[in-house]
Scaffold this active site. Structure first.
Site, PDB file in Angstrom:
ATOM      1  N   PHE A 151      -9.241  -5.044  11.676  1.00 54.79           N
ATOM      2  CA  PHE A 151     -10.616  -4.761  11.284  1.00 54.79           C
ATOM      3  C   PHE A 151     -10.818  -5.145   9.822  1.00 54.79           C
ATOM      4  O   PHE A 151      -9.889  -5.349   9.089  1.00 54.79           O
ATOM      5  CB  PHE A 151     -10.965  -3.274  11.497  1.00 54.79           C
ATOM      6  CG  PHE A 151      -9.951  -2.306  10.948  1.00 54.79           C
ATOM      7  CD1 PHE A 151     -10.005  -1.922   9.617  1.00 54.79           C
ATOM      8  CD2 PHE A 151      -8.943  -1.783  11.752  1.00 54.79           C
ATOM      9  CE1 PHE A 151      -9.083  -1.024   9.096  1.00 54.79           C
ATOM     10  CE2 PHE A 151      -8.026  -0.881  11.252  1.00 54.79           C
ATOM     11  CZ  PHE A 151      -8.084  -0.500   9.918  1.00 54.79           C
TER      12      PHE A 151
ATOM     13  N   TYR B  11       0.785  -1.232   0.000  1.00 53.57           N
ATOM     14  CA  TYR B  11       0.000   0.000   0.000  1.00 53.57           C
ATOM     15  C   TYR B  11       0.821   1.288   0.000  1.00 53.57           C
ATOM     16  O   TYR B  11       0.249   2.370  -0.062  1.00 53.57           O
ATOM     17  CB  TYR B  11      -0.971  -0.015   1.186  1.00 53.57           C
ATOM     18  CG  TYR B  11      -2.036  -1.078   1.020  1.00 53.57           C
ATOM     19  CD1 TYR B  11      -3.147  -0.852   0.231  1.00 53.57           C
ATOM     20  CD2 TYR B  11      -1.896  -2.321   1.630  1.00 53.57           C
ATOM     21  CE1 TYR B  11      -4.114  -1.825   0.050  1.00 53.57           C
ATOM     22  CE2 TYR B  11      -2.866  -3.307   1.462  1.00 53.57           C
ATOM     23  CZ  TYR B  11      -3.963  -3.067   0.670  1.00 53.57           C
ATOM     24  OH  TYR B  11      -4.909  -4.038   0.485  1.00 53.57           O
TER      25      TYR B  11
END
Length: 409
Positions: free
Chosen positions: A409, A123
């Site tokens: 998450f 990323y």
């Protein structure tokens, strides 16, 4: 190849999530996990790339608030469920989803996007920097002793079923969130995640157990853990696996760690995710026998640069002009004057000469105070354009405690 990128429709979740499982190796999750993630999914923030009637790429976001230096809780997009099926990789699908997602985050007025990465190298090209690290350890509890503060013996401990203790644990967690950057304020429904315990995920261990710590009749801390028994000819060699621990004061904190290190029939305490400055490291008698290891935690991306920099405070007064490069979100590119201190900050565009030059990825890495600008400069990732600017700005971006993300998450 013609594909369609669009927001997830209500009836498509099962297929969409199943394709995410395919992207991560094809092993289906336990029904309890699937049910929880379906309940938590924000469908209006979930997108898919479709090749005909087959979903070939997935991405979603959760609406969180993140603690930042100074204690404020800042709205962020928690990027999640990102995957591309093996047949469609390296065709620009991930880039297209990141483009759509960050445009949406900016339009919603969220200054930051954050994520945890299956592979840390993915990323950075989209502007995410590694902002927190997590500490892992395997403590040899046969050989390591703890020195605890006075008053530890006055803490009362009791075992409670995790589901029954959930509200008490959440109350402690909520009080801890503003005290350490990188923690997420959990929305309703998220209290189910810490106590999720599908039998198929125990790997030979016991069901999840909760111990509550009380002082003066009030819950002041908790630990969630399991035990994996093991026996050798010399005797029991079980492992305590710590999932999460929270405490409101040093005495309660020490009582919980002493308890975990002293559970009968065990010789190892396995610690999976703690802050890199976790205080237990100062209680143990032999740090070498704790087998410490670090890895990346939260990746942060400034989406609205001035709003993000104004949302936190700064440890010492700072007045610096940053020359920022952001090819993926060009609205952040340019020179920005940041002025701030422990009370607040202002950030606006300027034509003044730049003091420091860096990319938005490095700014994301430094944002929560766990990575110093000076360290990044030592790697050639931050350039000092005005002599002395680095020495002024680097301590300002710091944090009194290391940032930490307690859970994924």
């Amino acid at each position: 190849m013609t594909t369609d990128l669009r927001v997830l429709r209500a009836a498509e979740w099962d297929h969409w999530y199943g394709q995410l499982e395919v992207a991560f190796g094809g092993v289906p999750e336990a029904p309890q996990e699937r049910e929880l993630w379906e309940a938590l999914t924000e469908r209006e923030r979930s997108i898919g790339v479709w090749d005909g009637d087959v979903c070939v790429g997935t991405a979603g976001a959760f609406s969180f608030r993140l603690s930042v230096p100074g204690g404020a809780l800042v709205p962020v997009a928690g990027v999640t469920m990102v995957g591309v099926v093996p047949t469609h990789r390296r065709r620009g699908i991930l880039t297209s989803m990141m483009r759509r997602q960050l445009d949406d985050v900016f339009a919603r007025g969220e200054p930051l996007a954050v994520l945890t990465a299956s592979e840390p190298g993915i990323y950075g090209r989209f502007g995410y920097g590694i902002a927190t690290r997590q500490l892992r350890a395997r403590i040899d509890t046969d050989r390591v002793r703890l020195s605890v503060p006075d008053g530890t013996d006055d803490v009362a401990l009791r075992l409670v079923a995790p589901q029954d203790a959930s509200a008490a644990c959440e109350a402690v967690y909520e009080r801890l969130v503003p005290l350490r950057p990188g923690m997420l304020a959990r929305r309703p429904g998220w209290e189910r995640l810490p106590v999720l315990d599908p039998p198929g995920g125990r790997d030979g261990g016991s069901p999840l157990t909760c111990v509550l710590a009380e002082r003066d009749g009030e819950v002041a801390g908790f630990a969630l853990y399991s035990v994996k028994p093991d026996w050798e000819p010399a005797g029991p060699q079980g492992t305590v696996r710590l999932r999460h621990l929270g405490a409101l004061d040093p005495v309660t904190y020490a009582a919980l760690w002493r308890f975990l290190c002293g559970i009968d029939l065990t010789s190892t305490l396995q610690v999976g995710n703690r802050p890199v400055d976790d205080p237990w490291q100062h209680l143990v008698s032999d740090l070498r026998r704790c087998n410490l290891r670090e890895q990346d935690g939260l990746h942060a991306r400034l989406v609205d640069l001035p709003a993000a920099l104004e949302a936190r405070t700064y440890q010492v007064p700072v007045d610096v002009v940053l020359e920022v490069d952001d090819a993926f979100c060009p609205w952040n590119t340019g020179r920005w004057r940041l002025s701030g201190d422990t009370k607040g900050a202002a950030c606006s565009r300027t034509d003044d000469a730049a003091d420091l030059a860096l990319s938005v990825r490095e700014l994301g890495a430094a944002y929560l105070g766990g990575v110093s600008l000076a360290s990044l400069a030592g790697a050639g990732l931050v350039r000092e354009l005005r002599r002395g600017a680095l020495a002024e700005a680097s301590p300002a971006f710091g944090s009194a405690v290391a940032p930490w993300l307690p859970h994924g998450f």
